[in-house]
Design a protein around this motif. Structure first.
Motif, PDB file in Angstrom:
ATOM      1  N   THR A  29       0.674  -1.000   0.075  1.00 30.36           N
ATOM      2  CA  THR A  29      -0.598  -0.387   0.187  1.00 30.36           C
ATOM      3  C   THR A  29       1.050   1.184   0.380  1.00 30.36           C
ATOM      4  O   THR A  29       0.196   2.495  -0.654  1.00 30.36           O
ATOM      5  CB  THR A  29      -0.970  -0.278   1.960  1.00 30.36           C
ATOM      6  OG1 THR A  29      -1.720  -1.159   1.305  1.00 30.36           O
ATOM      7  CG2 THR A  29      -1.836   1.846   1.063  1.00 30.36           C
ATOM      8  N   VAL A  30       2.495   1.699   0.595  1.00 32.14           N
ATOM      9  CA  VAL A  30       2.779   2.359   0.966  1.00 32.14           C
ATOM     10  C   VAL A  30       3.558   2.706  -0.249  1.00 32.14           C
ATOM     11  O   VAL A  30       4.251   3.868  -0.725  1.00 32.14           O
ATOM     12  CB  VAL A  30       3.552   3.001   2.741  1.00 32.14           C
ATOM     13  CG1 VAL A  30       1.987   2.398   3.243  1.00 32.14           C
ATOM     14  CG2 VAL A  30       4.561   1.360   2.449  1.00 32.14           C
ATOM     15  N   LEU A  31       4.708   2.032  -0.211  1.00 36.33           N
ATOM     16  CA  LEU A  31       5.348   1.558  -1.709  1.00 36.33           C
ATOM     17  C   LEU A  31       4.560   0.982  -3.467  1.00 36.33           C
ATOM     18  O   LEU A  31       3.756   0.967  -3.341  1.00 36.33           O
ATOM     19  CB  LEU A  31       6.371   0.397  -1.098  1.00 36.33           C
ATOM     20  CG  LEU A  31       6.761   1.062   0.468  1.00 36.33           C
ATOM     21  CD1 LEU A  31       8.101  -0.443  -0.188  1.00 36.33           C
ATOM     22  CD2 LEU A  31       7.943   2.091  -0.348  1.00 36.33           C
ATOM     23  N   ASP A  32       5.098   1.402  -3.974  1.00 37.15           N
ATOM     24  CA  ASP A  32       5.415   1.095  -5.448  1.00 37.15           C
ATOM     25  C   ASP A  32       6.300  -0.027  -5.585  1.00 37.15           C
ATOM     26  O   ASP A  32       5.813  -1.191  -4.328  1.00 37.15           O
ATOM     27  CB  ASP A  32       5.651   2.390  -6.573  1.00 37.15           C
ATOM     28  CG  ASP A  32       4.746   3.882  -6.699  1.00 37.15           C
ATOM     29  OD1 ASP A  32       4.090   3.075  -6.018  1.00 37.15           O
ATOM     30  OD2 ASP A  32       5.720   3.907  -7.097  1.00 37.15           O
ATOM     31  N   GLU A  33       6.362  -0.640  -6.754  1.00 33.47           N
ATOM     32  CA  GLU A  33       7.068  -2.361  -6.976  1.00 33.47           C
ATOM     33  C   GLU A  33       8.294  -1.933  -6.190  1.00 33.47           C
ATOM     34  O   GLU A  33       8.682  -0.900  -6.102  1.00 33.47           O
ATOM     35  CB  GLU A  33       7.624  -1.758  -8.479  1.00 33.47           C
ATOM     36  CG  GLU A  33       5.997  -1.115  -9.699  1.00 33.47           C
ATOM     37  CD  GLU A  33       5.991  -3.125 -10.416  1.00 33.47           C
ATOM     38  OE1 GLU A  33       6.429  -3.723 -10.496  1.00 33.47           O
ATOM     39  OE2 GLU A  33       4.566  -2.721 -10.505  1.00 33.47           O
ATOM     40  N   PHE A  34       8.381  -3.395  -5.697  1.00 33.25           N
ATOM     41  CA  PHE A  34       9.605  -3.964  -5.122  1.00 33.25           C
ATOM     42  C   PHE A  34       9.804  -5.106  -5.142  1.00 33.25           C
ATOM     43  O   PHE A  34       8.305  -5.653  -5.368  1.00 33.25           O
ATOM     44  CB  PHE A  34       9.890  -3.043  -3.682  1.00 33.25           C
ATOM     45  CG  PHE A  34       8.182  -3.628  -2.633  1.00 33.25           C
ATOM     46  CD1 PHE A  34       8.018  -4.785  -2.102  1.00 33.25           C
ATOM     47  CD2 PHE A  34       6.997  -3.359  -2.880  1.00 33.25           C
ATOM     48  CE1 PHE A  34       7.545  -5.203  -1.061  1.00 33.25           C
ATOM     49  CE2 PHE A  34       6.592  -4.193  -2.244  1.00 33.25           C
ATOM     50  CZ  PHE A  34       6.183  -4.523  -1.479  1.00 33.25           C
ATOM     51  N   THR A  35      11.267  -5.069  -4.771  1.00 36.67           N
ATOM     52  CA  THR A  35      11.125  -7.122  -4.862  1.00 36.67           C
ATOM     53  C   THR A  35      11.387  -7.085  -2.923  1.00 36.67           C
ATOM     54  O   THR A  35      11.855  -6.113  -1.979  1.00 36.67           O
ATOM     55  CB  THR A  35      12.601  -6.674  -5.500  1.00 36.67           C
ATOM     56  OG1 THR A  35      13.807  -6.420  -5.182  1.00 36.67           O
ATOM     57  CG2 THR A  35      11.868  -6.945  -6.922  1.00 36.67           C
ATOM     58  N   LEU A  36      11.324  -7.995  -3.026  1.00 34.70           N
ATOM     59  CA  LEU A  36      11.215  -8.531  -1.426  1.00 34.70           C
ATOM     60  C   LEU A  36      12.063  -9.745  -1.075  1.00 34.70           C
ATOM     61  O   LEU A  36      12.428 -11.108  -1.920  1.00 34.70           O
ATOM     62  CB  LEU A  36       9.637  -9.829  -0.884  1.00 34.70           C
ATOM     63  CG  LEU A  36       9.920  -9.730   0.413  1.00 34.70           C
ATOM     64  CD1 LEU A  36       9.545  -8.509   1.209  1.00 34.70           C
ATOM     65  CD2 LEU A  36       8.237 -10.416   0.717  1.00 34.70           C
ATOM     66  N   VAL A  37      13.198  -9.163  -0.118  1.00 36.65           N
ATOM     67  CA  VAL A  37      14.001 -10.146   0.868  1.00 36.65           C
ATOM     68  C   VAL A  37      13.423 -10.995   1.926  1.00 36.65           C
ATOM     69  O   VAL A  37      13.596 -10.253   3.227  1.00 36.65           O
ATOM     70  CB  VAL A  37      15.662  -9.604   1.391  1.00 36.65           C
ATOM     71  CG1 VAL A  37      16.295 -10.498   1.518  1.00 36.65           C
ATOM     72  CG2 VAL A  37      15.823  -8.842  -0.407  1.00 36.65           C
ATOM     73  N   PRO A  38      12.898 -11.719   1.738  1.00 33.63           N
ATOM     74  CA  PRO A  38      12.013 -12.451   3.043  1.00 33.63           C
ATOM     75  C   PRO A  38      12.829 -13.294   3.834  1.00 33.63           C
ATOM     76  O   PRO A  38      13.484 -14.460   3.403  1.00 33.63           O
ATOM     77  CB  PRO A  38      10.691 -13.057   2.253  1.00 33.63           C
ATOM     78  CG  PRO A  38      11.115 -13.283   1.304  1.00 33.63           C
ATOM     79  CD  PRO A  38      12.448 -12.725   0.745  1.00 33.63           C
ATOM     80  N   LEU A  39      12.934 -12.986   5.157  1.00 32.32           N
ATOM     81  CA  LEU A  39      14.544 -14.310   5.884  1.00 32.32           C
ATOM     82  C   LEU A  39      13.427 -14.641   7.056  1.00 32.32           C
ATOM     83  O   LEU A  39      12.923 -13.608   7.995  1.00 32.32           O
ATOM     84  CB  LEU A  39      15.627 -13.293   6.309  1.00 32.32           C
ATOM     85  CG  LEU A  39      16.405 -13.301   4.858  1.00 32.32           C
ATOM     86  CD1 LEU A  39      17.365 -12.380   5.095  1.00 32.32           C
ATOM     87  CD2 LEU A  39      16.960 -14.911   4.100  1.00 32.32           C
ATOM     88  N   ALA A  40      12.592 -15.488   7.196  1.00 26.67           N
ATOM     89  CA  ALA A  40      12.246 -16.796   8.411  1.00 26.67           C
ATOM     90  C   ALA A  40      13.823 -16.929   9.843  1.00 26.67           C
ATOM     91  O   ALA A  40      14.343 -17.389   8.912  1.00 26.67           O
ATOM     92  CB  ALA A  40      11.824 -17.776   8.191  1.00 26.67           C
ATOM     93  N   VAL A  41      13.533 -16.203  10.207  1.00 30.55           N
ATOM     94  CA  VAL A  41      14.695 -15.862  10.869  1.00 30.55           C
ATOM     95  C   VAL A  41      14.605 -16.988  12.250  1.00 30.55           C
ATOM     96  O   VAL A  41      13.541 -17.068  13.226  1.00 30.55           O
ATOM     97  CB  VAL A  41      14.845 -14.719  12.167  1.00 30.55           C
ATOM     98  CG1 VAL A  41      15.989 -14.883  12.999  1.00 30.55           C
ATOM     99  CG2 VAL A  41      16.164 -14.016  10.950  1.00 30.55           C
ATOM    100  N   GLY A  42      15.408 -18.194  12.324  1.00 34.82           N
ATOM    101  CA  GLY A  42      14.933 -19.316  13.230  1.00 34.82           C
ATOM    102  C   GLY A  42      16.233 -19.072  14.694  1.00 34.82           C
ATOM    103  O   GLY A  42      16.604 -17.796  15.080  1.00 34.82           O
ATOM    104  N   ARG A  43      16.825 -20.779  14.644  1.00 36.72           N
ATOM    105  CA  ARG A  43      18.117 -19.999  16.023  1.00 36.72           C
ATOM    106  C   ARG A  43      19.601 -19.609  14.951  1.00 36.72           C
ATOM    107  O   ARG A  43      19.865 -19.927  14.026  1.00 36.72           O
ATOM    108  CB  ARG A  43      18.306 -21.869  15.931  1.00 36.72           C
ATOM    109  CG  ARG A  43      17.347 -22.474  16.924  1.00 36.72           C
ATOM    110  CD  ARG A  43      17.872 -23.288  17.803  1.00 36.72           C
ATOM    111  NE  ARG A  43      17.488 -24.605  16.627  1.00 36.72           N
ATOM    112  CZ  ARG A  43      16.175 -25.358  16.340  1.00 36.72           C
ATOM    113  NH1 ARG A  43      15.796 -25.428  16.962  1.00 36.72           N
ATOM    114  NH2 ARG A  43      17.260 -26.198  15.312  1.00 36.72           N
ATOM    115  N   ALA A  44      19.650 -18.652  15.858  1.00 36.23           N
ATOM    116  CA  ALA A  44      20.622 -17.626  15.278  1.00 36.23           C
ATOM    117  C   ALA A  44      21.143 -17.193  16.227  1.00 36.23           C
ATOM    118  O   ALA A  44      20.830 -16.159  16.927  1.00 36.23           O
ATOM    119  CB  ALA A  44      20.203 -16.873  13.759  1.00 36.23           C
TER     120      ALA A  44
END
Length: 272
Positions: free
Chosen positions: A145-160
């Motif tokens: 909603t707030v941005l135009d076109e963008f790419t996503l770097v999705p990182l699900a963070v577990g044990r780190a």
């Protein structure tokens, strides 16, 4: 040679954490963002936002997302980190999916970003870690909603470790085209008054860039601490934008979940 259709991760919590109808969702987001008190200040490089159902944490998330609309022209990549709630994983999990879908459309995953971090031992590829995870998904409609076109770097963070998270952020830091979003709630299931005290203390620590937040204080403590380490290294300043809990928004006050919104901005040379 024909390419297979893109492998899209479908929305898992539409209709639960936020409306499943695109028109209702768009309207709710518009209302949340319009009702938000606009924060004055500099351009955020990174934000911390809550990830509960929109009736609970939507207003708090909106407080930090509304000003990001001013960056609509420049932000082209969002690095999004959140804790895993459903599937245990070692390290930071990148999806094999090439895009994430919400009722508002499809966001492409940034394959070039993976190339920057895939050699790090703490980075793994796992669609399972993302399949049911809400901590990342609930941020996407706000971002769409707030941005135009963008790419996503999705990182699900577990044990780190926080240092391992900071190392990944360092590789992806970029310039004004990159926004870093850390998804985390604060305390869980404390009585209202106790939660307010606990969350105020956590907020003070975050603003002080004190990277020793524990998982009782914030479910996303690992990515939060990683950001705090990186923020310190880059000379960012943290600002508390909003701090409330489910007892303030839509829940009863006997057991509440805390929500904080924080913006991290660069100290500019002419401030001194």
């Amino acid at each position: 040679m024909s390419h297979p259709p893109p492998h899209v991760r479908p929305a898992a919590v539409a209709g639960m954490f936020y409306p499943g109808s695109s028109s209702v969702l768009a309207r709710d987001l518009r209302d949340l963002l319009n009702d938000s008190r606009p924060a004055q200040g500099r351009r955020p490089k990174a934000v911390i936002v809550p990830h509960a159902g929109y009736i609970y944490s939507g207003p708090i998330a909106a407080s930090v997302y509304a000003p990001i609309a001013a960056l609509r022209e420049s932000v082209r990549r969002v690095v999004l980190l959140g804790p895993t709630h459903r599937v245990a994983v070692d390290g930071l999990a990148f999806p094999a999916s090439t895009a994430f879908a919400t009722p508002l459309g499809v966001v492409p995953v940034d394959a070039q970003a993976l190339a920057l971090i895939e050699a790090l031992p703490q980075v793994v590829v796992s669609d399972a870690a993302h399949a049911l995870e809400h901590s990342l998904e609930v941020q996407l409609p706000f971002l769409q909603t707030v941005l135009d076109e963008f790419t996503l770097v999705p990182l699900a963070v577990g044990r780190a470790s926080p240092a391992e998270v900071a190392e990944v952020l360092e590789c992806l830091w970029g310039g004004d085209e990159t926004l870093i979003v850390i998804s985390s709630d604060l305390s869980h299931y404390l009585p209202y008054r106790v939660a307010r005290e606990t969350d105020a203390d956590t907020a003070r620590r975050i603003v002080a860039l004190d990277a020793r937040i524990d998982h009782q204080q914030a479910c996303g403590a690992t990515p939060v601490n990683g950001l705090l380490l990186a923020a310190r290294r880059h000379g960012l300043r943290a600002q508390l934008v909003d701090l409330r809990n489910s007892g303030d928004t839509a829940g009863d006050r006997s057991r509440v979940v805390g929500y904080g919104a924080f913006a991290f901005t660069a100290e500019s040379a002419h401030d001194h």
